[in-house]
Design an enzyme around this catalytic site. Structure first.
Site, short mmCIF file in Angstrom:
data_model
loop_
_atom_site.label_atom_id
_atom_site.label_comp_id
_atom_site.label_asym_id
_atom_site.label_seq_id
_atom_site.Cartn_x
_atom_site.Cartn_y
_atom_site.Cartn_z
N ASP A 44 0.84 -1.20 0.00
CA ASP A 44 0.00 0.00 0.00
C ASP A 44 0.87 1.24 0.00
O ASP A 44 1.98 1.20 0.52
CB ASP A 44 -0.80 0.08 1.31
CG ASP A 44 -2.08 -0.72 1.26
OD1 ASP A 44 -2.73 -0.77 2.31
OD2 ASP A 44 -2.42 -1.26 0.21
N LYS A 66 -4.11 2.50 -2.45
CA LYS A 66 -5.47 2.96 -2.70
C LYS A 66 -5.71 4.29 -1.98
O LYS A 66 -6.72 4.48 -1.35
CB LYS A 66 -6.48 1.93 -2.22
CG LYS A 66 -6.44 0.66 -3.04
CD LYS A 66 -7.64 -0.21 -2.77
CE LYS A 66 -7.55 -0.84 -1.42
NZ LYS A 66 -6.56 -1.89 -1.31
N MET A 181 -9.88 7.60 8.22
CA MET A 181 -10.34 8.13 6.93
C MET A 181 -11.41 9.20 7.12
O MET A 181 -12.39 9.25 6.38
CB MET A 181 -10.89 6.98 6.06
CG MET A 181 -9.84 5.95 5.72
SD MET A 181 -10.49 4.45 4.98
CE MET A 181 -11.06 3.55 6.40
C1 LIG Z 1 -7.37 2.15 4.94
S1 LIG Z 1 -7.17 2.73 6.58
C2 LIG Z 1 -5.92 1.67 7.15
C3 LIG Z 1 -5.87 1.54 8.65
C4 LIG Z 1 -4.78 0.60 9.10
N1 LIG Z 1 -5.07 -0.77 8.73
C5 LIG Z 1 -4.48 0.68 10.60
O1 LIG Z 1 -4.66 -0.32 11.31
O2 LIG Z 1 -4.03 1.73 11.04
C6 LIG Z 1 -6.33 4.22 6.26
C7 LIG Z 1 -6.55 5.24 7.35
O3 LIG Z 1 -5.80 4.89 8.50
C8 LIG Z 1 -5.26 6.05 9.10
N2 LIG Z 1 -3.82 6.02 8.91
C9 LIG Z 1 -3.10 5.06 8.30
N3 LIG Z 1 -1.79 5.34 8.35
C10 LIG Z 1 -1.70 6.53 9.01
C11 LIG Z 1 -0.60 7.34 9.39
N4 LIG Z 1 0.64 6.99 9.10
N5 LIG Z 1 -0.86 8.49 10.06
C12 LIG Z 1 -2.12 8.84 10.38
N6 LIG Z 1 -3.19 8.10 10.05
C13 LIG Z 1 -2.98 6.96 9.37
C14 LIG Z 1 -5.89 7.24 8.36
O4 LIG Z 1 -7.11 7.55 9.00
C15 LIG Z 1 -6.09 6.65 7.00
O5 LIG Z 1 -7.07 7.37 6.28
#
Ligand SMILES: C[S@@+](CC[C@H](N)C(=O)[O-])C[C@H]1O[C@@H](n2cnc3c(N)ncnc32)[C@H](O)[C@@H]1O
Length: 258
Positions: A44, A66, A181
């Site tokens: 990703d 994505k 998100m």
């Molecule tokens: C598709 S979800 C994935 C979540 C992921 N599986 C987790 O456990 O953190 C993507 C969302 O996770 C959060 N996110 C993921 N990586 C991030 C990061 N490095 N900093 C802040 N928010 C993050 C944001 O809200 C982003 O829009």
């Protein structure tokens, strides 16, 4: 269910690994082992670059991000690729940001692998929610104050705030809520929460691009942070946390995004 080709999956396999928040040293040892052994790595765009440093020089690296608003392969295409490589006998690693069980469409990839008869393993990772708490130096639960933690998406398939959110649960003052998100829809959510009785003074924190050199934090209250967030238009992924347990989180000097 599609039957596997007779000779296809004899040695091919899939490991869905949690890439954590981006810091390489927050990967699990098992995740590193799988990365080192992989023939193909599908990753990703939220998975940190450092993770790929564990790939063998001859491993095939395939970007399947994505990120909202950017063109990227459809989920069906990602599943098809992943299964296709495994059926060629490859050890496939699919890297997800955070933990694979949290808003990662992992269920769809498990179904695709099982339908093709390909063995699939899940290696957990540190979700952004707990990584953010650690970064902020706080706990998501607090004795007598926050007895519950909830994770919710602020993004429906059409990009809007999901219409079927349980606003009563989300307005629970005894919970800590982690909104994934949600940066584009948080203003609407905050309005609905306040209208439902949650105090506008509820401590609220936005963490942008956790685990990267450009991590930024905005800390404030539910009533005002959405306006600041909308004005700041942060480019990176944002996790939004609110609840009384976050009362001790001070705005971080030099890191505020607004
Ligand atoms: C598709 S979800 C994935 C979540 C992921 N599986 C987790 O456990 O953190 C993507 C969302 O996770 C959060 N996110 C993921 N990586 C991030 C990061 N490095 N900093 C802040 N928010 C993050 C944001 O809200 C982003 O829009």
């Amino acid at each position: 269910m599609t039957a596997p080709a007779p000779d296809a999956t004899s040695s091919g396999s899939i490991a869905l690994i949690g890439g954590g928040p981006g810091d390489v040293d927050l990967l699990t040892l098992r995740a590193v082992e799988r990365l080192r052994a992989a023939d193909v790595i599908l990753y990703d765009d939220l998975a940190g670059d450092g993770i790929l440093s564990f790939a063998r020089p001859d491993a095939e690296l395939v970007a399947v991000g994505k990120r909202a608003g950017h063109p990227s392969p459809k989920q069906e295409e990602v599943s098809r690729l992943m299964v296709g490589y495994a059926r060629l006998g490859k050890r496939v690693v699919r890297v997800k940001s955070g933990d694979p069980s949290i808003f990662a469409r992992t269920d769809e990839e498990i179904s695709a692998a099982r339908a093709a008869g390909v063995p699939i393993e899940i290696v957990p990772g540190i979700t952004t929610a707990t990584a953010a708490a650690a970064y902020l130096g706080t706990s998501l639960t607090k004795r007598l104050v926050a007895r519950r933690v909830q994770m919710v998406t602020g993004h429906d398939v059409d990009g809007q705030l999901p219409a079927d959110l349980d606003i009563t649960a989300l307005a629970d003052p005894g919970a800590t809520t982690c909104v994934f998100m949600g940066k584009a829809t948080f203003a609407e959510l905050a309005d609905r929460l306040i209208a439902h009785g949650l105090s506008g003074e509820t401590p609220t924190v936005v963490v942008e691009s956790l685990g990267s050199p450009s991590t930024r934090v905005m800390a404030g209250t539910l009533a005002e942070i959405a306006t600041r967030l909308a004005a700041a238009k942060p480019a990176g992924p944002c996790l939004i946390l609110y609840g009384a347990a976050l009362a001790g989180v001070a705005a971080r000097d030099g890191e505020a995004i607004a």
